[in-house]
Enzyme design. Structure first.
Site, PDB file in Angstrom:
ATOM      1  N   CYS A  37       1.013  -1.860  -0.290  1.00 31.96           N
ATOM      2  CA  CYS A  37       0.220   0.438   0.228  1.00 31.96           C
ATOM      3  C   CYS A  37       1.009   0.833  -0.197  1.00 31.96           C
ATOM      4  CB  CYS A  37      -0.729   0.627   1.627  1.00 31.96           C
ATOM      5  SG  CYS A  37      -1.773   1.373   1.481  1.00 31.96           S
ATOM      6  N   LEU A  38       1.037   2.171  -0.940  1.00 25.15           N
ATOM      7  CA  LEU A  38       1.896   2.507  -1.190  1.00 25.15           C
ATOM      8  C   LEU A  38       1.094   3.909  -2.756  1.00 25.15           C
ATOM      9  CD1 LEU A  38       4.768   4.055  -0.190  1.00 25.15           C
ATOM     10  CD2 LEU A  38       5.782   2.742  -2.161  1.00 25.15           C
TER      11      LEU A  38
END
Ligand SMILES: [Zn+2]
Ligand SMILES: [Zn+2]
Ligand SMILES: [Zn+2]
Lengths: 565, 151
Positions: free
Chosen positions: B87-88
């Site tokens: 999750c970036l």
């Protein structure tokens, strides 16, 4: 003159930004919101620019520099009529809300107008550094004792990279860009680094001079990582190759570097290149720029060796297809097509049951579409008017920048003489002879295409009616002439017209035009107006005889009749 | 059919000759858009001493679309799920064509140094992280020792 000719009201600089990505983004978000409110008033003082406003000229620039409105081919007034491109495509530029202008207006410049253009600003800083370098013998001595290796080390440390625990290079560069926005004259750490290095005098060939190398990295496009080509400068003062920025705008309306909102596609289409940058590049890197131009031309040529393939809908020769092009990859494809001397692309249906765009399979047979006109919309979408020219078989396919390209083989109908012979032998033969006819039919199908008894009854899509399997009696029925097949079709259409079947009226009123008389064109026209599944209709594509296409269509007609009446 | 864009060649060259500290990335021989990546756990993080394997793939529309990156080594991290998905934001809507493979990998390394349980991908991990950070960090260290030992 600088290309930083767009005036936008100053936004207060943001302060105290840490290097954590989410804080940077939050800060950018705030800045972005602030900027949004200013875009509506963005005006350009240069008469050749579409965003020109006399007020902008009046308030920003007060001197006696006159600007010639010389690039007439670039400056189009709003609502201007279509122009014909070199490729023969009628091109309607995107509509603009701003009034047209023609007048030559004297523009005056303040002697100390602040430059905002970030690239030009960086170049100026390089020059300043170079000027400050002492020309003492001491400096010469030091440099002559230093090796090239030491130079290399020096040149790389300007790009700050953090260790595992610290902030990433990206964050540094982002915040650097933001500080540049606030302080255009550039006092960031990277410039200080360069100043120290400037104390060294160049040795070796000009290609290895630090100034040249620094300049080279300054004029590199952040999208393609190569020397800027046809540089255009955004209102946020970042410069990109014209083509790179166009591609980026296909995907997002934000600046690739600082992520500020950019005006849309229409704005940049009429924005001229940054002539200052171009002049600098062409002066210092004359040969490299020429080489880059050749490389780009070669690339564009290579891109056309394969046929661009639009995976979307069913199209037939002679029939119009109008497309609304909104997917980024197809925007690029259409731009490349209309810039080329062959404004055409292949249209194929996606293969059954494949989902994800990009990984989706495609049908083997398709139709070449010739682009007639392109109506650009201000945001970069377009309405593309095409007409089918010939059918093809896709022999091999690949991918170019996200869209499908392929090697194709053209499919043409058998000659009229062969067609006549086929009809005569069909009519002459008795019903027990049908085995031989079946073989003849095989030969007229494109190799690898569906066989004479295709499986009908495909899943129907959107109101289309599923076809029952072609019955043995239908295959055997070879006693009708081609003209009789056409008559059956026509009477079917008449029957529907008199019953005003709503789907038919709608289809006829759409863009298929009047009923053609030529059997080949008639077969495609007839197929398009029929309310059956597109994949069923696609079976006409490999059939190289109009007679056999009509035969298949008559089978559809009879199937519909038997299910309706 | 299409040649590899110059930019990818340039990025690859630089990654091979001058990789950022703690990061290695090399393209596959049979697919130059596919990279085998290792990232060393940052010092003073629960992942210190670990070597994490990742795979990175450049889609056809790169750099207009972001690279696809996934952890191959198991990792206990609130922003990385058990399939290795990360999750970036810069790998999603915050992607910009001015970013590079290099910046992506540095950001992933930075993410190891700064887990963010408020924006979780692995919900159970994030919950543990919030409820008992000490235990979560101990767990992350244990997993690093077990799975990220470079074997
Ligand atoms: Zn302008
Ligand atoms: Zn570029
Ligand atoms: Zn910008």
């Amino acid at each position: 003159m600088s290309s930083s000719h767009i005036h936008f009201p100053a936004v207060p600089p943001l302060e105290s930004i840490s290097d954590l990505p989410h804080e940077i983004y939050a800060a950018q978000q705030r800045q972005h919101q602030q900027r949004l409110n200013h875009w509506s008033s963005v005006m350009c003082p240069i008469p050749t620019c579409k965003r020109y406003s006399p007020i902008a000229a009046d308030t920003i620039l007060r001197s006696d520099v006159s600007v010639r409105s010389d690039d007439s081919n670039r400056s189009r007034s709003s609502g201007s009529p279509a122009e014909t491109l070199a490729s023969g495509v009628l091109y309607y530029p995107p509509p603009s809300a701003l009034p047209a202008y023609t007048a030559e207006i004297p523009i005056r410049m303040e002697p100390n107008t602040l430059l905002l253009d970030i690239t030009v600003d960086k170049i100026l800083n390089l020059v300043k550094t170079e000027l400050k370098t002492p020309f003492s013998e001491d400096a010469y001595d030091r440099s002559s004792h230093r090796s090239h290796a030491e130079y290399e080390d020096d040149s790389d440390d300007s790009e700050a990279e953090a260790g595992p625990s610290g902030s990433a290079a990206m964050h540094t560069s982002l915040s650097r860009d933001m500080s540049n926005l606030g302080q255009p004259s550039g006092t960031s750490s990277s410039h200080r680094n360069k100043r120290q290095r400037g104390a060294l005098r160049p040795v070796g060939s000009p290609d290895e001079w630090p100034f040249r190398r620094d300049l080279q990295s300054v004029i590199e496009c952040d999208v393609c990582a190569m020397m800027l080509f046809d540089p255009v400068t955004t209102p946020c003062q970042h410069s990109f190759c014209y083509k790179c920025l166009s591609r980026s705008l296909d995907h997002s309306n934000r600046c690739p570097v600082c992520r500020q909102d950019l005006p849309g596609f229409a704005f940049f289409q009429d924005h001229s290149v940054n002539r200052v940058l171009l002049a600098v590049i062409k002066t210092v890197f004359k040969d490299a720029y020429a080489e880059r131009q050749l490389a780009i031309e070669r690339e564009e040529r290579d891109a056309l060796l394969d046929t661009p393939i639009f995976v979307c809908t069913l199209a037939f020769p002679g029939m119009p297809t109008i497309l609304h092009v909104f997917e980024p990859r197809y925007r690029l494809m259409i731009r490349r097509c209309i810039e080329s001397s062959s404004p055409r692309f292949g249209m194929v249906l996606p293969s059954h049951g494949t989902g994800q765009p990009g990984t989706q399979g495609v049908m083997e047979y398709g139709t070449m579409l010739e682009i007639q006109s392109v109506q650009m919309l201000p945001d970069g979408r377009s309405m593309v008017e095409t007409v089918g020219s010939y059918r093809f078989k896709l022999l091999e396919k690949g991918n170019l920048d996200g869209y499908t390209v392929g090697r194709i083989e053209r499919i043409d109908d058998i000659t009229p003489a062969e067609e006549l012979a086929l009809e005569q032998s069909s009519l002459a033969s008795s019903s027990e002879d049908h085995t031989a006819l079946g073989l003849a039919t095989d030969a007229i199908l494109d190799a690898g295409g569906p066989t004479t008894t295709p499986a009908f009854g495909l899943a129907s899509s959107g109101g289309a009616i599923p076809m029952p399997p072609l019955t043995q009696s239908a295959i055997d029925d070879e006693t009708r002439s081609t003209e009789e097949y056409m008559t059956i079709c026509r009477s079917f259409i008449d029957q529907l017209r008199s019953g005003s079947a709503p789907w038919l009226l709608q289809r006829l009123n759409n863009t298929y035009g009047t009923m053609p008389t030529d059997p080949s064109e008639f077969s495609y026209w007839m197929a398009l107006v029929m309310p059956i599944d597109e994949y069923e209709k696609a079976k006409l594509l490999p059939i190289r005889s109009p007679r056999l296409r009509l035969k298949l269509i008559v089978h559809w007609v009879e199937s519909l009749r038997s299910s309706w009446w | 059919m299409a040649a590899l864009p110059k930019r990818i060649l340039k990025e690859t060259e630089r990654l091979m000759s001058d990789a950022p500290p703690g990061i290695s990335a090399a393209p596959n021989n049979d697919n130059l858009r596919h990279f085998d990546v290792t990232v060393a756990g940052p010092d003073q993080s629960p992942y210190e001493g670990g070597v994490f394997k990742l795979e990175l793939f450049l889609p056809d529309e790169y750099p207009m679309n972001p690279p696809k990156v996934r952890f191959l080594t198991r990792i206990y991290h609130p922003n990385i799920d058990k399939l290795g998905r990360i999750c970036l934001d810069i790998l999603k809507d915050k992607w910009s064509p001015a970013l590079q493979i290099r910046t992506v990998l540095l950001s992933i390394q930075a993410l190891l140094g700064a887990p963010n349980p408020d924006d979780p991908l692995a919900n159970d991990v994030a919950q543990n992280w919030k409820e008992d950070e000490k235990a979560a960090i101990a767990q992350a260290k244990e997993w690093t020792r077990l799975y990220a030992n470079g074997e």
